[in-house]
Design an enzyme around this catalytic site. Structure first.
Site, PDB file in Angstrom:
ATOM      1  N   THR A  37      -5.025  21.439 -12.800  1.00  0.00           N
ATOM      2  CA  THR A  37      -6.367  21.688 -12.901  1.00  0.00           C
ATOM      3  C   THR A  37      -7.031  20.374 -12.666  1.00  0.00           C
ATOM      4  OG1 THR A  37      -6.130  20.710 -15.124  1.00  0.00           O
ATOM      5  CG2 THR A  37      -5.918  23.008 -15.092  1.00  0.00           C
TER       6      THR A  37
ATOM      7  N   SER B  14       0.939  -1.404   0.104  1.00  0.00           N
ATOM      8  CA  SER B  14       0.030   0.082   0.049  1.00  0.00           C
ATOM      9  C   SER B  14       0.963   1.202  -0.003  1.00  0.00           C
ATOM     10  CB  SER B  14      -0.914  -0.042   1.184  1.00  0.00           C
ATOM     11  OG  SER B  14      -1.391   1.257   1.331  1.00  0.00           O
TER      12      SER B  14
ATOM     13  N   TYR C 162      -5.533 -12.085  -7.155  1.00  0.00           N
ATOM     14  CA  TYR C 162      -4.341 -12.107  -6.229  1.00  0.00           C
ATOM     15  C   TYR C 162      -3.616 -13.270  -6.411  1.00  0.00           C
ATOM     16  CZ  TYR C 162      -5.227  -7.361  -4.331  1.00  0.00           C
ATOM     17  OH  TYR C 162      -5.486  -6.083  -4.313  1.00  0.00           O
TER      18      TYR C 162
ATOM     19  N   GLU D   7      -2.229  -9.894  -9.402  1.00  0.00           N
ATOM     20  CA  GLU D   7      -1.377  -9.105  -8.276  1.00  0.00           C
ATOM     21  C   GLU D   7      -0.766  -9.936  -7.288  1.00  0.00           C
ATOM     22  OE1 GLU D   7      -3.854  -5.936  -6.561  1.00  0.00           O
ATOM     23  OE2 GLU D   7      -5.542  -6.358  -8.142  1.00  0.00           O
TER      24      GLU D   7
HETATM   25 ZN    ZN Z   1      -4.988  -4.225  -6.254  1.00  0.00          ZN
END
Ligand code: ZN
Length: 736
Positions: free
Chosen positions: A670, A303, A529, A489
């Site tokens: 922006t 993370s 995963y 993943e």
């Molecule tokens: Zn993920």
């Protein structure tokens, strides 16, 4: 027509070959000249005798409709697109050793789907014949969770994406193909250098409880519970001028949270943007000649929200084992990034990645040399047998998701009362599941044990299979660098095991004694995963989402090892292609309602300003202007366009009506918000965060769009534009 097309293609190939030969001859001559000169004077730079590659780099906009489509990643039905922060790009790199060629593309998308890859291959085949194929093209997703969904052909993903959406698929296919075309058309002799370095303060393990279930002696071999190294390739032409950079780094592109509604390339995409801007400061975003890309890697449990999780309601720590809070369950347990808000966090992580990449790029001296190889197979992942020893074998399973899948992660929790780390089912949800979708078979339950099955997707085939069975395994090598294209993943430790296995196989070949292996994540087809067997036992989110059962990683190690061995022994041609994946023509569905007609307030026009800018601002201020708008879905293919222009007046004192475009909707500074109101009315708000280096001058902000109305019985799409009042940016309020 077909014959003519073939002729054109071969003419193009001939031209390129001739060009390559000519340029190589020129460079060889130059090298000989340099060599002769230094031989006579014993001075000057040492001639570089190492051979070069033919290299092409290309980037193209692949942004889809920034309104009403679900964003792909958190599977949160409320999180639909409503504007643009940064645009999405596809970045392509072609490397050719004179005999063989590989194409690596990294795309600002959640993940590559099987359907997307098949669609891209179809277009490339029609255009380039046999040059870009399933075995030498890798598509990898950066894993941004803020790009439009809807480019999947399997039912589970179609449900979370509101269907198979052509309006989402087309810009992705066209953008990817365009980036390849650009790379193809810029092929030139050049060199590649490799470097490696640690990116600090940018990643943490979000499932340490799972990680710690791996054997202690294995954990002891590593300093960290995530891989912090970035591997970077630097591409130059023969003069040594930089043409591109490609890095691999393992971190989830989830700095932008589930509350975000703006299309965004998140931390990885913004890092690429910063690197391109650094190389070509004058170019608008997406326009630089230099192409920089950061590819995902074994980020499964990694993370960017480095402050870690805590309970939002109480401020206390979440439960360590199942990431939930005493009041409010998993939803309250959220991880936060280093910044003040998600934009700030995205910026900090992106700057960390970019800063390290810049450093690695500048100091790269390790030249990559040697031939190019690529190996690919289609594998039926539901039916792989792995021999543990002479008498014992294990198998993969039909796909299934466990209960903890529905819990989500601390980067974005599920909506329901599921928690991570569940190894027992919940009678309430199991009952609903059985009534609606059918009970998982005993065989599947046993195969996945100890996973309590929530969705037995491998046994659900209506209206189309819910998950893929046929999966791409693919490796390419450039010199001794191997890129392993993983269709999902991988967790940190899973990735380490795979890299090690591939390296061992490659080292059977003499050319690979110093093999270096990187993982390109979320490549080619999405299968959720891949955790280790030990992590799987804990059944947190990553284990619950390891869809082919506890031996999924072992199966991949087996299959990728086959490929690596074939490359090492230079017998890739002997690999069986395996069963091709399906390309579904029927039963794809679309649940996204068509965009409705646009209405505007009485006595106004589309593009009229509803809330004006102030007359004067300072740097660091936020300029905001709101327009009467149409639905951005009516703007059709929005690639290479902009909903926003920030313009600076040239020579305002002389009263000249000449304006220079300084920002588009692709600019970090922006934000384009589309706000859907009642009675089919909508507004567009454009914000400009005035950067510290903005010249003191007069500016205006424009918004471009389209609205849909009826002309008689026919719907009519009409372009409109609106312009703010002119405002000044001044040095300070006291000096003017
Ligand atoms: Zn993920």
């Amino acid at each position: 027509m077909a014959a003519r097309k073939r002729f054109t293609l071969s003419a193009l190939e001939v031209t390129l070959t001739v060009l390559f030969v000519v340029m190589t001859t020129v460079s060889v001559t130059l090298i000989i000249m340099t060599a002769t000169r230094s031989a006579t004077t014993c001075l000057g730079p040492t001639p570089d005798p190492k051979p070069s590659y033919l290299i092409g780099v290309g980037r193209a906009d692949c942004t889809g409709p920034p309104a009403e489509l679900p964003l792909m990643g958190y599977a949160n039905p409320q999180q639909t697109a409503a504007g643009i922060h940064t645009r999405l790009f596809s970045r392509a790199f072609i490397i050719d050793d004179g005999r063989r060629r590989v194409l690596f593309v990294t795309v600002d998308v959640g993940m590559i789907s099987q359907r997307l890859r098949l669609e891209v291959l179809k277009v490339l085949q029609a255009k380039y014949g046999n040059q870009y194929r399933q075995d030498n093209m890798v598509l990898s997703g950066t894993h941004t969770h803020s790009g439009p969904a809807g480019y999947f052909q399997y039912t589970l993903f179609m449900i979370s994406s509101k269907g198979y959406l052509k309006s989402s698929v087309q810009p992705l296919v066209k953008g990817i193909v365009k980036s390849v075309e650009r790379a193809h058309s810029t092929l030139r002799p050049g060199r590649i250098y490799k470097n490696r370095g640690r990116v600090d303060a940018s990643s943490v393990n979000r499932s340490p409880h799972s990680y710690r279930n791996n054997p202690q002696e294995e954990q002891n071999r590593y300093d960290d519970n995530v891989d912090k190294d970035m591997v970077l390739l630097k591409f130059t032409d023969l003069d040594g001028d930089g043409i591109g950079a490609l890095g691999w780094f393992a971190v989830h592109a989830v700095s932008m949270k589930t509350t975000n509604r703006l299309v965004s390339s998140d931390n990885m995409g913004y890092a690429a943007y910063l690197m391109e801007k650094h190389k070509n400061p004058a170019a608008l975003p997406g326009q630089a000649a230099f192409v920089a890309a950061f590819s995902s890697s074994n980020l499964g449990d990694v993370s960017p929200n480095i402050e870690g999780p805590h309970c939002v309601n109480s401020g206390l720590a979440c439960d360590y084992l199942n990431s939930s809070c005493p009041d409010g369950g998993t939803k309250e347990c959220q991880a936060f990034g280093p910044g003040e808000d998600m934009f700030d966090s995205t910026s900090i992580i992106a700057h960390n990645i970019f800063t390290k990449a810049k450093e690695l790029y500048a100091s790269a001296v390790d030249q990559v040399t040697g031939p190019v190889h690529s190996a690919h197979q289609w594998v039926n992942m539901t039916d792989v047998t792995i021999d543990i020893n002479a008498t014992h074998a294990v198998k993969t399973c039909k796909p299934a998701l466990g209960h903890s899948f529905a819990a989500g992660t601390t980067d974005g929790g599920g909506d329901l009362n599921f928690t991570q780390g569940a190894v027992e089912g919940d009678p309430f949800w199991d009952g609903i599941r059985d009534a609606l979708l059918g009970e998982p078979s005993n065989q599947t339950q046993e195969c996945h044990w100890p996973k309590p099955i929530l969705f037995s997707t491998g046994e659900m085939n209506w209206p189309l299979p819910w998950h893929p069975e046929i999966v791409d395994v693919q490796i390419f090598t450039v010199g001794s660098l191997a890129v392993v294209a993983v269709p999902g993943e991988m967790t940190t430790m899973a990735g380490r095991r795979l890299r090690e296995a591939v390296k061992q196989e490659l080292q059977r070949g003499e050319a690979f004694s110093d093999a270096d292996v990187v993982i390109a994540g979320l490549s080619n087809v999405y299968t959720h995963y891949i955790s280790t067997y030990e992590e799987y036992q804990v059944q947190r989110y990553e284990g619950a989402s390891t869809i082919y059962g506890p031996h999924t990683l072992s199966a991949y190690i087996l299959k990728f090892s086959h490929l690596a061995c074939a490359i090492a022994q230079d017998r890739v041609g002997t690999l069986a292609p395996g069963p091709p994946p399906p390309f579904f023509q029927k039963n794809l569905f679309n649940l996204l309602p068509a965009a409705t007609l646009d209405r505007k307030p009485d006595n106004s026009s589309f593009g009229d300003v509803l809330e004006e800018v102030l007359p004067v601002y300072r740097r660091g201020d936020v300029v905001s202007v709101t327009f009467v708008a149409g639905n951005p879905r009516h703007s059709g293919d929005v690639r290479d366009r902009s909903f926003v222009a920030v313009e600076m007046q040239d020579d305002a004192d002389a009263g000249a009506d000449r304006w220079t475009l300084v920002h588009t909707d692709a600019s970090w500074e922006t934000r384009f918000f589309w706000l859907k109101g009642s009675e089919r009315r909508s507004n567009a708000t454009v914000e400009w965060r005035i950067p510290a280096d903005a010249p003191a001058a007069s500016y205006r902000i424009k918004h471009f769009g389209h609205y849909k109305s009826m002309k008689g019985l026919r719907p009519l799409i009409t372009p409109y534009q609106g312009t703010s009042r002119v405002f000044r940016v001044i040095d300070s309020f006291y000096s003017e």
